[in-house]
Write an enzyme that holds these catalytic residues in place. Structure first.
Site, mmCIF file in Angstrom:
data_model
loop_
_atom_site.group_PDB
_atom_site.id
_atom_site.type_symbol
_atom_site.label_atom_id
_atom_site.label_comp_id
_atom_site.label_asym_id
_atom_site.label_seq_id
_atom_site.Cartn_x
_atom_site.Cartn_y
_atom_site.Cartn_z
ATOM 1 N N LYS A 167 -9.038 -6.086 -6.285
ATOM 2 C CA LYS A 167 -7.941 -5.945 -7.247
ATOM 3 C C LYS A 167 -6.673 -6.584 -6.691
ATOM 4 C CE LYS A 167 -4.830 -2.709 -8.192
ATOM 5 N NZ LYS A 167 -3.780 -3.566 -8.735
ATOM 6 N N GLU A 222 -2.951 -2.617 6.023
ATOM 7 C CA GLU A 222 -1.865 -3.512 6.457
ATOM 8 C C GLU A 222 -0.641 -3.139 5.636
ATOM 9 O OE1 GLU A 222 -2.205 -5.609 8.901
ATOM 10 O OE2 GLU A 222 -4.376 -5.466 9.096
ATOM 11 N N CYS A 273 6.135 -9.290 4.691
ATOM 12 C CA CYS A 273 6.105 -8.114 5.566
ATOM 13 C C CYS A 273 6.531 -8.471 6.979
ATOM 14 C CB CYS A 273 4.711 -7.504 5.555
ATOM 15 S SG CYS A 273 3.450 -8.721 5.980
ATOM 16 N N GLU A 314 12.412 -0.163 4.757
ATOM 17 C CA GLU A 314 11.948 -1.509 4.440
ATOM 18 C C GLU A 314 12.533 -1.882 3.077
ATOM 19 O OE1 GLU A 314 7.995 -2.340 2.975
ATOM 20 O OE2 GLU A 314 7.805 -4.035 4.342
HETATM 21 P P1 NAD Z 1 2.030 -1.470 -3.324
HETATM 22 O O1 NAD Z 1 1.570 -0.523 -2.270
HETATM 23 O O2 NAD Z 1 2.859 -0.969 -4.418
HETATM 24 O O3 NAD Z 1 0.774 -2.171 -4.031
HETATM 25 C C1 NAD Z 1 -0.203 -2.893 -3.299
HETATM 26 C C2 NAD Z 1 -1.508 -2.862 -4.071
HETATM 27 O O4 NAD Z 1 -1.980 -1.517 -4.095
HETATM 28 C C3 NAD Z 1 -1.369 -3.300 -5.530
HETATM 29 O O5 NAD Z 1 -2.518 -4.023 -5.899
HETATM 30 C C4 NAD Z 1 -1.326 -1.966 -6.265
HETATM 31 O O6 NAD Z 1 -1.764 -2.040 -7.585
HETATM 32 C C5 NAD Z 1 -2.276 -1.134 -5.420
HETATM 33 N N1 NAD Z 1 -2.114 0.317 -5.527
HETATM 34 C C6 NAD Z 1 -0.987 1.017 -5.819
HETATM 35 N N2 NAD Z 1 -1.268 2.345 -5.866
HETATM 36 C C7 NAD Z 1 -2.576 2.478 -5.570
HETATM 37 C C8 NAD Z 1 -3.454 3.606 -5.460
HETATM 38 N N3 NAD Z 1 -3.044 4.845 -5.682
HETATM 39 N N4 NAD Z 1 -4.747 3.382 -5.129
HETATM 40 C C9 NAD Z 1 -5.188 2.117 -4.906
HETATM 41 N N5 NAD Z 1 -4.417 1.024 -5.026
HETATM 42 C C10 NAD Z 1 -3.121 1.198 -5.345
HETATM 43 O O7 NAD Z 1 2.723 -2.658 -2.531
HETATM 44 P P2 NAD Z 1 3.478 -3.910 -3.161
HETATM 45 O O8 NAD Z 1 4.798 -3.454 -3.655
HETATM 46 O O9 NAD Z 1 2.554 -4.658 -4.042
HETATM 47 O O10 NAD Z 1 3.675 -4.835 -1.858
HETATM 48 C C11 NAD Z 1 4.770 -4.753 -1.015
HETATM 49 C C12 NAD Z 1 4.420 -4.011 0.255
HETATM 50 O O11 NAD Z 1 3.309 -4.629 0.890
HETATM 51 C C13 NAD Z 1 5.523 -4.029 1.280
HETATM 52 O O12 NAD Z 1 5.663 -2.751 1.841
HETATM 53 C C14 NAD Z 1 5.025 -5.011 2.319
HETATM 54 O O13 NAD Z 1 5.538 -4.825 3.613
HETATM 55 C C15 NAD Z 1 3.570 -4.759 2.284
HETATM 56 N N6 NAD Z 1 2.844 -5.899 2.834
HETATM 57 C C16 NAD Z 1 2.239 -5.759 4.038
HETATM 58 C C17 NAD Z 1 1.569 -6.829 4.617
HETATM 59 C C18 NAD Z 1 0.866 -6.707 5.949
HETATM 60 O O14 NAD Z 1 0.069 -7.578 6.258
HETATM 61 N N7 NAD Z 1 1.126 -5.679 6.733
HETATM 62 C C19 NAD Z 1 1.527 -8.052 3.936
HETATM 63 C C20 NAD Z 1 2.185 -8.154 2.708
HETATM 64 C C21 NAD Z 1 2.831 -7.069 2.160
#
Ligand code: NAD
Length: 486
Positions: free
Chosen positions: A179, A254, A288, A389
Site C-alpha cells: 500500500k 523505518e 526523514c 519532527e
Molecule cells: P504516516 O505514518 O502517516 O503514513 C505512512 C503510511 O502508513 C501511509 O501509507 C499510511 O496510509 C499508512 N498508515 C497510516 N495509519 C496506518 C495504520 N493504522 N495501519 C497501517 N498503515 C497505516 O506517515 P507519512 O506522513 O506518510 O510520512 C511521513 C513520515 O514518514 C515522517 O515521520 C518521516 O520521517 C517518515 N519517514 C521515514 C523514513 C525512514 O526511512 N525512516 C523515510 C521516509 C519517511
C-alpha cells in the site's frame, strides 16, 4: 501512460486493474495548485483479502522460480522504469509537489536502481554452513521466503520508498500486498502496467490503495500476512507494532527523524555550506534524513549564520514544473498548516525566525501549498522546535562550545535516524561517530547512498534495517538443518 486526464486510480490485484469492492473513492490532490485531479480507491478489508488470496495462490510458483528468472524480471522492471522516466517524474511531481527536476534526477532513477540492485543482490545472497567438528554433523541454514508479506510506504519519496521495500520482498521469493500513501498513490498505480509488461507473474505483487486506518490496518491485522515492512511516522509505527506484536509478525519499522548536522570550525567550509543548504531543504525538507537541527561551533557561528542566510535566500520557491524551482509545494494543505504552526509559535517555543517563515503565493498556482525555506535560531536544544519532527522546510541553528556539549545535545532527542558531521579531524570523527545514537552517520557529506549498506534508525526512529543483504535477511526465514553423517 496517460497521466493528464482527471482519472480514477485502480487497485492492481492478480495482474489486473480493478475497482474497490465498495466503489468508494478518495479525492487525490495536486498540491502545486491545491486542486483535486483524480480519485483513488477507498479499499477495505475485502479488497485486502482478495489481494491476499491472489498473493497466496502465486506464492508457491514464485518461490520456486529460479533466481536467474527472478533476477531477469526485476531487471526488466528496472529498465522499463527508466524507459518511462519522463512520465513517471511528471506524475510524481503532480502528485507530491516536488520539483519535476528532482523527481527526474532522484526519485525515479532510484526506483529503477532499487529493482536493479535487488536483481543483482539475490544472485549473490548466500547462507552459512557450520561443521560440528568431532560430532560428524553439518549444519546449514536455509533462507526461505516468508510467504505473503505487507509493505506500507509514505508520501515523501513515493515510488522511491515503495520500491525500496517491494523489490527485496519479491527478489527473496515472497508475494506482496503493498500500500502506497493515499496522499501520493499515482506512481505506484502506474507501476502496475510496468509489472505486467515485465512479465511478473500474476499475484506476486498486489497494490492496494486506501487510507492507513482502513486499508493499511487491514494489511497489518491480516492473520496470514506474516511480515510487515513499514516506513512512515513514529506514531503510526508504534500503533502497527502494537497490532502486530500479539500475532508475532516480523516487523521492520523505518520511522521519523530529527537529525543533527554538527559543524566544526575545521571543516571544508564551502562544501559544508552548499551541502547544508541541500540537507536542510531538499524535497521541501520532507526527507526523514534531512538535517533539521544545525549545531555550529561557536567560533564559526556568526560567519555561518550570515552565509547560510545568503545561500538560502537564493533558493527559488515555485511551481514543480518550472525547471528553475528549488523548492516546490508541500504535500498537502494539512501538512502545510502543521509546518506553518511551528513557525507561528516559534517565539513561544523559544526560537527566533531569522529567515523566511511566510506562505508563498506562486503566480498561476495561487492555491498551491508553498512555504519559504525557514531558518530559526534557538539557544536551547530542549525546545519543542528541536525536539518535534516538523518535516518541512524549517531548520534550527544554534552554536556550541565543545565536542562533549554538542554530542550531548545531538543525542538528547527521542529520534535516532541519522547525523551529519563536518570536520577534518580523523580522531574526532571516530570519537563522535561512535557516540552518536543514530543508525547512519555521514561525515563531510549527506545522503550519499550505497544500497549495500544497512539503512535504518534507533530509538523512536525505528527497529530493523533495510538495504543490501539486511533487507533480504528480513524478507526470509532462516532455518537450521543439522545432518549427522556417520
Ligand atoms: P504516516 O505514518 O502517516 O503514513 C505512512 C503510511 O502508513 C501511509 O501509507 C499510511 O496510509 C499508512 N498508515 C497510516 N495509519 C496506518 C495504520 N493504522 N495501519 C497501517 N498503515 C497505516 O506517515 P507519512 O506522513 O506518510 O510520512 C511521513 C513520515 O514518514 C515522517 O515521520 C518521516 O520521517 C517518515 N519517514 C521515514 C523514513 C525512514 O526511512 N525512516 C523515510 C521516509 C519517511
Amino acid at each position: 501512460m496517460d497521466i493528464e486526464i482527471s482519472m480514477k486510480i485502480k487497485n492492481y490485484i492478480n495482474g489486473e486493474y480493478v475497482n474497490p469492492i465498495s466503489d468508494n473513492w478518495i479525492d487525490n490532490y495536486n498540491p502545486s495548485i491545491g486542486e483535486v485531479y483524480g480519485q483513488l480507491p477507498d479499499s477495505n478489508s475485502q479488497d485486502v483479502e482478495i489481494a491476499y488470496k491472489a498473493a497466496e495462490a502465486a506464492f508457491r510458483g514464485w518461490s520456486e522460480t529460479t533466481l536467474d528468472e527472478r533476477s531477469k524480471i526485476l531487471s526488466k522492471i528496472a529498465k522499463l522504469i527508466i524507459a518511462k522516466l519522463p512520465e513517471l517524474a511528471m506524475a510524481e511531481a503532480k502528485d507530491n509537489g516536488k520539483p519535476v527536476r528532482v523527481a527526474k534526477s532522484i526519485d525515479i532513477p532510484r526506483a529503477s536502481a532499487n529493482f536493479q540492485f535487488f536483481a543483482n543482490a539475490i544472485t549473490q545472497f548466500a547462507s552459512e554452513a557450520h561443521e560440528s567438528v568431532g560430532q560428524n554433523a553439518i549444519n546449514f541454514t536455509l533462507r526461505q521466503p516468508i510467504g505473503v508479506v505487507g509493505c506500507i510506504s509514505p508520501w515523501n519519496l513515493p515510488l522511491y520508498l515503495f520500491t525500496w521495500k517491494i523489490a527485496p520482498a519479491i527478489a527473496a521469493g515472497n508475494c506482496v500486498v503493498a500500500k502506497p500513501s493515499e496522499i501520493t498513490p499515482m506512481t505506484a498505480y502506474l507501476l502496475g502496467e510496468i509489472l505486467t509488461e515485465a512479465g511478473l507473474p500474476k499475484g506476486v505483487l498486489n497494490i492496494i490503495h486506501g487510507l492507513g486506518t482502513t486499508t493499511g490496518q487491514a494489511i497489518v491485522e491480516h492473520p496470514n500476512i506474516k511480515a510487515i515492512s513499514f516506513t512512515g511516522g513514529t506514531k503510526t509505527g508504534a500503533h502497527i507494532a502494537k497490532v502486530a506484536a500479539p500475532m508475532f509478525k516480523k516487523l521492520s519499522l523505518e520511522l521519523g527523524g530529527k537529525n543533527p548536522a554538527i559543524i566544526f570550525s575545521d571543516c571544508d567550509y564551502n562544501e559544508m555550506l552548499q551541502t547544508t543548504v541541500r540537507s536542510s531543504f531538499a524535497n521541501q525538507g520532507q526527507i526523514c534524513l534531512c538535517g533539521s537541527r544545525i549545531f555550529v561551533e561557536a567560533s564559526l557561528y556568526q560567519k555561518f549564520k550570515t552565509d547560510f542566510i545568503a545561500a538560502v535566500s537564493k533558493l527559488k520557491v515555485g511551481s514543480p514544473f518550472n525547471n528553475n524551482t528549488d523548492i516546490g509545494a508541500l504535500v498537502s494543505k494539512t501538512h502545510l498548516n502543521k509546518v506553518k504552526s511551528y513557525i507561528d509559535k516559534a517565539e513561544q517555543y523559544g526560537g527566533n525566525v531569522i529567515f523566511g517563515g511566510n506562505i508563498v503565493s506562486v503566480h498561476d498556482s495561487e492555491d498551491g501549498y508553498y512555504l519559504e525555506p525557514t531558518i530559526i535560531e534557538v539557544d536551547d536544544n530542549s525546545c519543542i522546535l528541536n525536539q518535534d519532527e516538523i518535516f518541512g522546510p524549517i531548520v534550527t541553528i544554534m552554536s556550541f562550545n565543545d565536542e562533549n556539549e554538542v554530542l550531548a545535545m545531538a543525542n538528547d532527542v527521542n529520534y535516532g535516524l541519522s547525523a551529519t558531521l563536518w570536520t577534518n579531524d580523523l580522531k574526532r570523527t571516530m570519537r563522535v561517530s561512535k557516540q552518536l545514537e543514530v543508525g547512519i552517520v555521514w561525515v563531510n557529506t549527506w545522503l550519499l547512498r550505497d544500497l549495500r549498506t544497512p539503512f535504518g534508525g534507533v530509538k523512536s526512529s525505528g527497529v530493523g534495517r533495510e538495504g543490501g543483504f539486511e533487507a533480504l535477511r528480513f524478507f526470509t526465514e532462516p532455518k537450521n538443518i543439522c545432518i549427522k553423517y556417520n
